[in-house]
Design a protein around this motif. Structure first.
Motif, PDB file in Angstrom:
ATOM      1  N   ILE A   4      64.089 -68.344 -21.853  1.00 39.98           N
ATOM      2  CA  ILE A   4      63.993 -66.921 -22.129  1.00 39.98           C
ATOM      3  C   ILE A   4      62.769 -66.701 -22.997  1.00 39.98           C
ATOM      4  CG2 ILE A   4      65.100 -64.897 -23.136  1.00 39.98           C
ATOM      5  CD1 ILE A   4      67.749 -66.188 -22.619  1.00 39.98           C
ATOM      6  N   LEU A 196      67.989 -60.246 -26.319  1.00 42.26           N
ATOM      7  CA  LEU A 196      68.062 -61.686 -26.157  1.00 42.26           C
ATOM      8  C   LEU A 196      69.315 -62.242 -26.826  1.00 42.26           C
ATOM      9  CD1 LEU A 196      66.919 -64.556 -25.582  1.00 42.26           C
ATOM     10  CD2 LEU A 196      65.603 -64.333 -27.695  1.00 42.26           C
ATOM     11  N   ASN A 199      73.201 -59.341 -25.482  1.00 42.98           N
ATOM     12  CA  ASN A 199      72.857 -58.762 -24.185  1.00 42.98           C
ATOM     13  C   ASN A 199      73.581 -57.450 -23.910  1.00 42.98           C
ATOM     14  OD1 ASN A 199      73.559 -58.827 -20.919  1.00 42.98           O
ATOM     15  ND2 ASN A 199      71.446 -59.308 -21.444  1.00 42.98           N
ATOM     16  N   ASN A 217      74.376 -64.506 -27.002  1.00 42.88           N
ATOM     17  CA  ASN A 217      73.698 -65.653 -26.406  1.00 42.88           C
ATOM     18  C   ASN A 217      74.315 -66.936 -26.956  1.00 42.88           C
ATOM     19  OD1 ASN A 217      71.611 -67.852 -26.408  1.00 42.88           O
ATOM     20  ND2 ASN A 217      70.396 -66.304 -25.350  1.00 42.88           N
ATOM     21  N   SER A 218      74.570 -67.890 -26.078  1.00 42.09           N
ATOM     22  CA  SER A 218      75.295 -69.104 -26.450  1.00 42.09           C
ATOM     23  C   SER A 218      74.612 -69.902 -27.559  1.00 42.09           C
ATOM     24  CB  SER A 218      75.495 -69.995 -25.218  1.00 42.09           C
ATOM     25  OG  SER A 218      74.261 -70.234 -24.565  1.00 42.09           O
ATOM     26  N   VAL A 248      81.196 -65.478 -23.826  1.00 39.93           N
ATOM     27  CA  VAL A 248      79.973 -66.244 -23.583  1.00 39.93           C
ATOM     28  C   VAL A 248      80.092 -66.973 -22.264  1.00 39.93           C
ATOM     29  CG1 VAL A 248      78.448 -68.043 -24.427  1.00 39.93           C
ATOM     30  CG2 VAL A 248      79.630 -66.582 -26.056  1.00 39.93           C
ATOM     31  N   GLU A 254      71.458 -70.912 -22.503  1.00 46.15           N
ATOM     32  CA  GLU A 254      70.308 -70.032 -22.592  1.00 46.15           C
ATOM     33  C   GLU A 254      69.451 -70.473 -23.765  1.00 46.15           C
ATOM     34  OE1 GLU A 254      72.153 -66.271 -22.980  1.00 46.15           O
ATOM     35  OE2 GLU A 254      72.670 -66.123 -20.883  1.00 46.15           O
ATOM     36  N   PRO A 256      66.380 -69.833 -25.977  1.00 45.24           N
ATOM     37  CA  PRO A 256      65.368 -68.840 -26.296  1.00 45.24           C
ATOM     38  C   PRO A 256      64.069 -69.482 -26.743  1.00 45.24           C
ATOM     39  CG  PRO A 256      66.918 -69.009 -28.088  1.00 45.24           C
ATOM     40  CD  PRO A 256      67.419 -69.915 -26.994  1.00 45.24           C
TER      41      PRO A 256
END
Length: 260
Positions: A4, A196, A199, A217-218, A248, A254, A256
C-alpha cells in the motif's frame, strides 16, 4: 502481502480542505452521517458537524477533534521496544500466507498457456474463414479478459522474500511516527493515511467523548494489540475498540509503505 503506497500528489486545496481533513471520513456515532467542515467566521475557527440537524446536531471544534485523532494514532503507533517483535511477526505472517503461493502461480501459469492455445486456435479458424468476425471478436475479448484476470492474480503480491526486509523497514517509518506524520501532512496525504489505517472510517460520539471503528488495517491492529498486552492506558479515546470488536480480513497481510 499487499503493498500500500502512501505518497504525496502535490495537489493544492483551499484553506477549508486543509483545516478539516477528517471531513467525509469521520461519522457521527448517533446518526451515522459523515462529519463535514465549516468556518465560524465570528471566531475564525473551523468546526465539524454531522448532516443530521434534526436528530443530534453533533458539532465539534476542529482543532480539538484533531487532537482526539492524533491520540488515537498514538495508541496504534509501534513502540520502539516492540520493533524486533514486529519484524518477526511480519515475516512469520508473510511465510504463512505465501506457503502455497508457488503452487498457485504454477497453476495460473498453466491456465495462461491454455488460454494462449485457445487464442491461437481461434485466430487460425478466423483466418481459414471457419468462423465469422462477430464470433471471433466475442471470444477474443473473452480470452483477453480471462488472461488479464489471471495476470492480476499472479501480480497480486509484489513483495517477494528477496525484498521483504526493505518493505518492512519502510513500513516501520510509517508505524513509529503516525501522529507527527499525520499532523505535518497536507490534505491529500492525511486523507490517504486515514483510509490506509481505518478503511471504513471512524465514528465519533460527542456525548460520550468516545470514538470507535469497525475495521482497521491488520498491521496497525498488530501494533494496537502489542500496546494492549503491555498494559498501555487507553484513555477511552478508542471507545469500545478491542481486538474482538474490530473486523479485520484474515486473508491477507496489508503492508503499508511509502511510495518514495
Amino acid at each position: 502481502v499487499n503493498e500500500i503506497k502512501y505518497c504525496s500528489t502535490g495537489s493544492k486545496h483551499s484553506l477549508e480542505f486543509e483545516a478539516t481533513p477528517l471531513k467525509l471520513f469521520m461519522r457521527c456515532d448517533v446518526c451515522g452521517e459523515y462529519m463535514r467542515g465549516y468556518l465560524v467566521k465570528a471566531k475564525n475557527i473551523y468546526y465539524y458537524k454531522c448532516d443530521n440537524k434534526k436528530k443530534c446536531s453533533c458539532n465539534k471544534n476542529a482543532n480539538q477533534l484533531h487532537k482526539v485523532f492524533e491520540n488515537i494514532l498514538s495508541e496504534i503507533s509501534l513502540q520502539e521496544k516492540y520493533i524486533p517483535l514486529f519484524k518477526l511477526q511480519l515475516k512469520t505472517l508473510y511465510n504463512e500466507l505465501n506457503e502455497n503461493r508457488d503452487k498457485q502461480n504454477e497453476e495460473l501459469q498453466k491456465q495462461l498457456i491454455d488460454l494462449k492455445n485457445k487464442v491461437e486456435r481461434l485466430e487460425e479458424r478466423y483466418i481459414n474463414e471457419e468462423i465469422k468476425t462477430e464470433l471471433y471478436e466475442k471470444f477474443s475479448e473473452k480470452f483477453k479478459a480471462e488472461s488479464s484476470e489471471i495476470n492480476q492474480k499472479m501480480n497480486a503480491c509484489p513483495i517477494s522474500a528477496s525484498n521483504l526486509d526493505y518493505y518492512i523497514e519502510r513500513s516501520l517509518e510509517l508505524c513509529t511516527k503516525l501522529p507527527s506524520l499525520w499532523a505535518s501532512s497536507n490534505f491529500n496525504d492525511k486523507q490517504k493515511l486515514q483510509r490506509l489505517i481505518f478503511n471504513e472510517g471512524i465514528y465519533y460520539n460527542k456525548q460520550k467523548e468516545q470514538t470507535r471503528t469497525t475495521k482497521i488495517n491488520s498491521i496497525f491492529l498488530l501494533n494496537a494489540s502489542l500496546n494492549i498486552v503491555s498494559g498501555q492506558k487507553n484513555n477511552g479515546l478508542l471507545g469500545d475498540f478491542s481486538l474482538e470488536s474490530v473486523s479485520v480480513s484474515g486473508s491477507r497481510l496489508e503492508l503499508p509503505t511509502f511510495g518514495l
